[in-house]
Design a protein around this motif. Structure first.
Motif, short mmCIF file in Angstrom:
data_model
loop_
_atom_site.label_atom_id
_atom_site.label_comp_id
_atom_site.label_asym_id
_atom_site.label_seq_id
_atom_site.Cartn_x
_atom_site.Cartn_y
_atom_site.Cartn_z
N ALA A 106 0.37 -1.22 -0.03
CA ALA A 106 0.13 0.06 -0.38
C ALA A 106 0.65 1.17 0.12
CB ALA A 106 -1.14 0.23 1.33
N MET A 107 0.88 2.30 -1.34
CA MET A 107 1.23 3.03 -1.28
C MET A 107 0.86 3.82 -0.17
SD MET A 107 3.29 4.30 -4.60
CE MET A 107 2.12 4.57 -5.22
N THR A 108 -0.55 3.70 -0.63
CA THR A 108 -1.62 5.54 0.40
C THR A 108 -2.51 4.37 -0.08
OG1 THR A 108 -2.28 5.95 -1.55
CG2 THR A 108 -0.51 7.40 -1.79
N ALA A 109 -3.51 5.39 1.18
CA ALA A 109 -4.48 4.78 2.19
C ALA A 109 -5.66 5.68 1.88
CB ALA A 109 -4.48 3.77 3.04
N THR A 110 -6.55 5.59 1.52
CA THR A 110 -8.13 6.35 1.42
C THR A 110 -8.66 6.42 2.16
OG1 THR A 110 -7.83 6.55 -0.92
CG2 THR A 110 -9.35 7.14 0.43
N SER A 111 -9.45 7.25 3.21
CA SER A 111 -10.82 6.90 4.10
C SER A 111 -11.74 7.25 4.46
CB SER A 111 -9.44 6.49 5.35
OG SER A 111 -9.13 7.89 5.81
N ARG A 112 -12.19 6.84 4.56
CA ARG A 112 -13.60 8.43 4.91
C ARG A 112 -13.58 8.63 6.00
NH1 ARG A 112 -18.83 4.74 4.84
NH2 ARG A 112 -20.28 6.55 5.22
N SER A 113 -12.15 8.73 7.30
CA SER A 113 -12.62 8.48 8.41
C SER A 113 -11.84 7.85 8.74
CB SER A 113 -13.57 9.03 9.06
OG SER A 113 -13.80 7.85 9.79
N THR A 114 -10.37 8.48 10.21
CA THR A 114 -9.57 7.67 10.59
C THR A 114 -10.02 7.97 12.21
OG1 THR A 114 -7.48 8.82 10.66
CG2 THR A 114 -7.75 7.46 8.99
N ILE A 119 -8.12 15.45 13.90
CA ILE A 119 -6.62 17.00 13.79
C ILE A 119 -6.73 17.48 12.86
CG2 ILE A 119 -4.11 16.32 13.87
CD1 ILE A 119 -4.26 14.06 15.63
N PHE A 120 -6.91 16.03 12.15
CA PHE A 120 -6.85 17.31 10.18
C PHE A 120 -7.95 18.25 10.53
CE2 PHE A 120 -4.30 13.19 9.78
CZ PHE A 120 -2.89 13.31 10.03
N LYS A 121 -9.34 17.95 10.75
CA LYS A 121 -10.69 19.05 10.92
C LYS A 121 -10.63 19.17 8.85
CE LYS A 121 -9.68 21.92 14.84
NZ LYS A 121 -8.90 22.36 15.26
N GLU A 122 -10.53 19.68 8.47
CA GLU A 122 -10.41 20.56 7.32
C GLU A 122 -10.15 19.76 6.05
OE1 GLU A 122 -9.94 22.74 9.14
OE2 GLU A 122 -9.56 24.09 7.98
N LEU A 123 -8.88 19.56 6.15
CA LEU A 123 -7.31 18.88 5.70
C LEU A 123 -8.01 17.86 5.60
CD1 LEU A 123 -4.70 20.16 5.45
CD2 LEU A 123 -4.40 18.94 6.96
N ASN A 124 -8.00 17.38 4.34
CA ASN A 124 -7.69 15.66 3.26
C ASN A 124 -6.49 15.47 3.04
OD1 ASN A 124 -8.81 13.72 2.46
ND2 ASN A 124 -9.47 14.37 0.42
N PHE A 125 -5.92 14.71 4.63
CA PHE A 125 -4.44 14.59 4.45
C PHE A 125 -4.45 13.07 4.23
CE2 PHE A 125 -1.49 11.58 6.95
CZ PHE A 125 -0.13 12.48 7.13
N ALA A 126 -3.32 12.73 3.38
CA ALA A 126 -3.38 11.80 2.47
C ALA A 126 -1.86 11.43 3.34
CB ALA A 126 -1.99 12.31 1.20
N PRO A 127 -2.34 9.60 3.56
CA PRO A 127 -1.32 8.91 4.40
C PRO A 127 -0.79 7.77 3.02
CG PRO A 127 -3.62 8.63 5.19
CD PRO A 127 -4.25 9.54 4.01
N CYS A 128 0.10 8.29 3.66
CA CYS A 128 1.95 7.52 2.53
C CYS A 128 2.51 6.58 3.45
CB CYS A 128 2.27 8.34 1.14
SG CYS A 128 3.28 8.86 1.46
N ALA A 129 2.76 5.32 3.26
CA ALA A 129 4.08 4.71 3.48
C ALA A 129 5.33 5.24 3.45
CB ALA A 129 3.99 3.34 2.24
N ASP A 130 6.20 4.89 3.86
CA ASP A 130 7.30 5.07 4.15
C ASP A 130 7.95 4.32 2.87
OD1 ASP A 130 10.79 6.08 5.83
OD2 ASP A 130 10.53 3.79 5.13
#
Ligand code: HPA
Length: 238
Positions: A106-114, A119-130
């Motif tokens: 998994a290079m990136t992981a999309t979600s509806r919420s985590t 913490i991120f509020k309105e920010l659509n943070f893009a979680p990505c692998a090392d």
């Protein structure tokens, strides 16, 4: 000792593999590690520390879903100073070219919420692998000959998902598979400057509705453990 991990300080290695299932943690530790010690039994969420080719490694169950994984990952980082955290688990395939038993990195992981969404509020943070772990795991998977796909996955809050419209959109946007933990693992690791990766075996297929029989899951799971150990200690040392 932390709230949910009964290990003593120093009992947990810098590198931690995280299967969802605590009995998979036991199986992997007994199968792949030497000098294995059980370091956690709190709530039955078994954790083991041993060595692989002389390197200390902990294999700790994370439970199912992001709220559960988040508890273990936060405590592993904050209380036990874990540096490298790699999820090993199963996923459902969402693309026709992805087959049962294939490995998805998994290079990136999309979600509806985590659990980190607050913490991120309105920010659509893009979680990505090392990147280093990702690169090393791809090399290890090739070496092992495991059919492997690298790309985006979806970390869902539900196994029994009724939002078929969202699944359709993600398939249309090339998402490879669905599981329930990686997005939070990547977000927490990013917050603390730790290395994280998720390596997944396809256990079921959302398009064909095939599912891997229970007796065939072990071999695929074993490949994943080998890939992640090689990635953590072999090809690309930090
Ligand atoms: N959905 C969510 N998580 C999963 C699946 C799935 O189909 N298969 C394995 N983990």
């Amino acid at each position: 000792m932390s709230t949910h991990i009964g290990a003593k300080l120093g009992d947990i290695a810098e590198t931690v593999l995280l299967p969802g299932d605590p009995y998979r943690a036991k199986w992997a530790a007994e199968t792949f590690l030497n000098d294995v010690v059980c370091v956690n039994q709190v709530r039955g969420m078994l954790g083991f520390t041993g060595t692989w080719k002389g390197n200390r490694v902990t294999i700790q169950g994370s439970g199912m879903g992001m709220p559960s994984l988040s508890i273990y990952v936060n405590e592993l980082i904050s209380e036990f100073d874990a540096q490298t955290l790699i999820r090993i688990g199963s996923c459902g395939a969402m693309q026709p070219e992805v087959k049962l038993r294939d490995v998805i990195i998994a290079m990136t992981a999309t979600s509806r919420s985590t659990p980190s969404s607050g913490i991120f509020k309105e920010l659509n943070f893009a979680p990505c692998a090392d990147w280093g772990l990702l690169e090393a795991s791809v090399a290890a998977a090739r070496k092992l000959g495991s059919p492997t796909h690298v790309g985006g996955i979806y970390s869902s809050d539900t196994f029994y998902d009724e939002r078929h419209d969202l699944m359709t959109e993600m398939m249309r946007h090339g998402v490879l598979g669905v599981e329930m933990e990686a997005a939070e693992l990547y977000a927490v690791a990013a917050r603390h400057g730790r290395r994280a990766l998720a390596v997944l075996t396809v256990s079921d297929h959302l398009l064909t509705e095939e599912a891997l029989p229970a007796d065939q899951r072990e071999k695929s799971f074993g490949d994943m453990v080998e890939i992640t150990l090689e990635a953590a200690f072999g090809v690309a040392q930090p």
